[in-house]
Design a protein around this motif. Structure first.
Motif, PDB file in Angstrom:
ATOM      1  N   ASP A   1      85.743  95.380  10.652  1.00  0.00           N
ATOM      2  CA  ASP A   1      86.873  95.552   9.982  1.00  0.00           C
ATOM      3  C   ASP A   1      85.683  93.832   9.484  1.00  0.00           C
ATOM      4  OD1 ASP A   1      88.627  97.231  10.084  1.00  0.00           O
ATOM      5  OD2 ASP A   1      88.759  97.079  12.201  1.00  0.00           O
ATOM      6  N   LEU A   2      85.822  92.953  10.360  1.00  0.00           N
ATOM      7  CA  LEU A   2      85.699  91.415  10.289  1.00  0.00           C
ATOM      8  C   LEU A   2      84.088  91.119  11.010  1.00  0.00           C
ATOM      9  CD1 LEU A   2      86.154  88.613   8.739  1.00  0.00           C
ATOM     10  CD2 LEU A   2      87.571  88.344  10.930  1.00  0.00           C
ATOM     11  N   ILE A   3      83.360  90.436  10.303  1.00  0.00           N
ATOM     12  CA  ILE A   3      82.232  90.465  10.935  1.00  0.00           C
ATOM     13  C   ILE A   3      82.184  88.619  11.082  1.00  0.00           C
ATOM     14  CG2 ILE A   3      79.491  90.229  11.457  1.00  0.00           C
ATOM     15  CD1 ILE A   3      78.605  92.973   9.890  1.00  0.00           C
ATOM     16  N   CYS A   4      81.655  88.219  12.481  1.00  0.00           N
ATOM     17  CA  CYS A   4      81.804  86.343  12.452  1.00  0.00           C
ATOM     18  C   CYS A   4      80.056  85.723  12.721  1.00  0.00           C
ATOM     19  CB  CYS A   4      82.521  85.956  13.529  1.00  0.00           C
ATOM     20  SG  CYS A   4      84.049  86.322  12.200  1.00  0.00           S
ATOM     21  N   VAL A   5      79.706  84.865  11.610  1.00  0.00           N
ATOM     22  CA  VAL A   5      78.491  84.996  12.461  1.00  0.00           C
ATOM     23  C   VAL A   5      78.522  83.047  12.903  1.00  0.00           C
ATOM     24  CG1 VAL A   5      76.211  84.029  11.154  1.00  0.00           C
ATOM     25  CG2 VAL A   5      77.520  85.769  10.490  1.00  0.00           C
ATOM     26  N   PHE A   6      78.328  82.878  13.995  1.00  0.00           N
ATOM     27  CA  PHE A   6      78.802  81.796  14.872  1.00  0.00           C
ATOM     28  C   PHE A   6      76.957  80.661  14.654  1.00  0.00           C
ATOM     29  CE2 PHE A   6      81.645  83.760  16.709  1.00  0.00           C
ATOM     30  CZ  PHE A   6      82.437  82.557  17.065  1.00  0.00           C
ATOM     31  N   HIS A   7      77.299  80.022  15.355  1.00  0.00           N
ATOM     32  CA  HIS A   7      76.165  78.402  14.470  1.00  0.00           C
ATOM     33  C   HIS A   7      76.550  77.709  15.054  1.00  0.00           C
ATOM     34  CE1 HIS A   7      71.968  77.777  13.093  1.00  0.00           C
ATOM     35  NE2 HIS A   7      72.801  76.288  12.735  1.00  0.00           N
TER      36      HIS A   7
END
Length: 607
Positions: free
Chosen positions: A572-578
């Motif tokens: 439902d939601l993808i969070c990209v960490f950096h």
């Protein structure tokens, strides 16, 4: 000895009734022991014909002169009526009876101490284990696993053999010494006063030998912890050691540690072994001096001692030598054991950085959302792992976390069950700060499936039912079916009752992962945390595990860490960490349209 009394104060109270009984038995042991020696006086008096005959009886008073007078009076009466030989037999019979009572009470005193000794060691070991279970994960990142095992095994064993085995000496020897010295005072106060001057001198000389015993023992126990750590690393990494032909390197490393341990133990044992010969040598010197001084009291013109009293006095003093020697040995043992106890206290006294709330709130059910508000976190002051994290996770949604290794994804999910605590901001479930919930209440809403499935050397059934006390065989089987595990379980030798080996070593990676999924299915939590659950699997196993994960995530709130982006397309939601921040959010299609970091990662994987 202050350290010893602090240990006794902490661990002895549950056994205080047994302690009192042991003290009473040892006191009676000392009384009858001194009486059996005192019986020598009339026997020797009759043999030497120097026993003063007393024919006049006086009223009883509780003092040494009256008791001695009445004792001699009754001996005289028996001697006059029955003769010297019968009197000897009677007195000998009383001596035998007193010795029988002495040895019986000595046994009863030791009998009570057995329960105290073993009970205290059991309590210490259990306290360490409970403390290990209660300490947060940050503690174990600072401590070596082998050293913790060494403290729970070797150090506890050292406390048992050094401190607890000395309890009988500590409870028995002082009582014997006090009672025997009292009897010696009654026999000759001058000679006993002389003994009081000599004994502290001997004790001081012996104490100098054991001065550094505790320090050397601490070094030895610490080194053993390092050796156990190396052994644990060797067993865990045996495949890599062999693959890189590093056997000689590891052997050299182990040999160095082992040799250093030998040198420390040599220094320790040399000092400890000096205790017995030194105490025996000093004891002989004291005996010779007492024989000289006592002989002068017997042979002088105004003799204050009779020969039979002097011989009995020497016999009593010999009875004191063993308890005194035991007390000396106990001192050495306790010094060695206290070093082990100090190492144990490093764990027992460790402060937990993550505390239970004093008055926790109760979360009855998860109905709305999880929210991360302005979260910042770092493992140490050198680098911030998470910064400015804000995220709302609605109930029933699947949230995927992607990004490079070290970008903060695993830390993000570890904060939710409070494996670590945030430094800034707060995490709420249905508006309640998770720090206001008890650990049990918070974690009963969550299930975990990790990249490296953690299983126990037990049956398949017990691994699936782990943490779910009321599980039925039917529920366990249903959980296994949902996790695509039932088929391979039935192909094992004993089905659900098959032992899977250390960390599930008898199973393949995919089978271990499906068992860990079945365990999460059986718990049936509303919130699931999946940490790269398929990244280490082959294609066929991944397909089976992914199907199991899809079954697991149905109607649940799921937080999924994924390196294979193909597995989280439908999130439902993808969070990209950096670098500790969420730099992109959206569905799979939305993120591809942004042509940012996610697009780059996805393109690289497709390539």
């Amino acid at each position: 000895m202050h350290d010893l009394f602090s240990i006794l104060k902490r661990f002895i109270p549950p056994y205080k009734i047994r302690v009192i009984k042991s003290i009473i038995y040892n006191f009676l042991h000392a009384i009858f022991g001194s009486l059996s020696i005192a019986m020598l006086i009339p026997i020797l008096g009759i043999i030497f014909s120097s026993q003063q005959e007393i024919t006049e009886k006086i009223p009883f008073q509780f003092d040494s002169v009256t008791i001695k007078h009445l004792f001699n009076y009754y001996i005289t009466q028996i001697k006059i009526e029955y003769g010297a030989s019968i009197t000897l037999i009677l007195i000998g019979g009383f001596a035998v009876l007193a010795t029988a009572l002495k040895t019986s009470f000595a046994y009863l005193g030791a009998y009570e101490l057995i329960y105290i000794r073993n009970g205290v060691v059991r309590d210490i070991r259990r306290k360490i284990y409970l403390k290990i279970l209660s300490l947060p994960l940050p503690f174990f990142s600072e401590e070596r696993k082998g050293d913790i095992i060494a403290r729970m095994t070797g150090d506890v064993q050292e406390v048992e053999t050094s401190v607890m085995s000395s309890l009988d000496m500590l409870f028995q020897s002082p009582i014997l010494i006090i009672v025997y010295l009292t009897m010696m005072l009654i026999m000759s106060w001058q000679l006993t006063l002389f003994v009081f001057i000599l004994l502290p001198i001997m004790g001081t000389l012996i104490g100098r030998v054991g001065k550094n015993l505790k320090r050397h023992s601490w070094e030895g126990q610490t080194k053993m912890g390092e050796i156990l750590t190396l052994m644990e690393e060797t067993l865990s990494g045996l495949r890599i050691i062999k693959a890189f032909n590093a056997e000689k390197k590891m052997d050299n490393r182990f040999s160095e540690e082992n040799e250093e341990y030998r040198r420390i133990q040599n220094r320790l044992m040399r000092r400890r072994s000096l205790a017995h010969p030194m105490s025996e040598f000093l004891g002989t010197i004291v005996i010779v001096i007492i024989l000289w001084f006592g002989g002068s009291l017997v042979l002088g013109q105004n003799a204050s001692l009779t020969p039979e009293v002097f011989i009995s006095y020497i016999a009593l003093f010999y009875c004191i030598i063993n308890p005194a020697k035991n007390l000396t040995n106990a001192y050495y043992s306790i010094q060695k054991g206290m070093a082990a106890m100090d190492r144990i206290d490093v764990i027992l006294n460790a402060e937990s950085t993550i505390q239970e709330p004093t008055h926790p709130k109760k979360l009855s059910q998860f109905t709305n959302q999880i929210e991360y508000k302005n979260i910042e976190f770092s493992y140490n002051s050198s680098k911030t792992v998470l910064k400015g994290i804000n995220l709302v996770i609605p109930k029933g949604k699947t949230i995927a976390l992607v990004g490079q290794s070290g970008s903060g994804k695993s830390t993000f999910v570890d904060l939710l069950p409070r494996f670590y605590d945030v430094q800034k901001g707060q995490i709420t479930i249905d508006g309640i700060d998770i720090r206001e919930l008890s650990f049990f209440n918070l974690r009963e809403f969550m299930g975990n499936v990790n990249q490296d499935p953690i299983l126990f050397n037990d049956t398949i059934y017990n691994n699936i039912a782990f943490g779910v006390e009321s599980a039925t065989p039917q529920e366990v089987e249903n959980a296994a079916r949902i996790a695509n595990a039932h088929e391979f379980i039935m192909q094992t030798e004993k089905g659900y009752h098959t032992i899977i080996g250390d960390r599930g070593s008898k199973l393949s990676g995919g089978q271990r992962q499906r068992l860990s999924i079945a365990r999460a299915v059986l718990k049936n939590p509303p919130i699931m945390i999946l940490d790269e659950a398929t990244s280490a699997l082959d294609t066929e196993s991944e397909k089976l595990v992914q199907e199991a994960l899809d079954n697991l995530m149905k109607n649940r709130t799921s937080i999924v860490i994924a390196h294979r982006l193909s597995t989280i397309k439908n999130a439902d939601l993808i969070c990209v960490f950096h670098e500790g921040e969420i730099v992109e959010q959206g569905t799979h299609e939305e993120l591809l349209a942004q042509k940012g970091i996610y697009t780059k990662l996805y393109s690289m994987q497709n390539l």
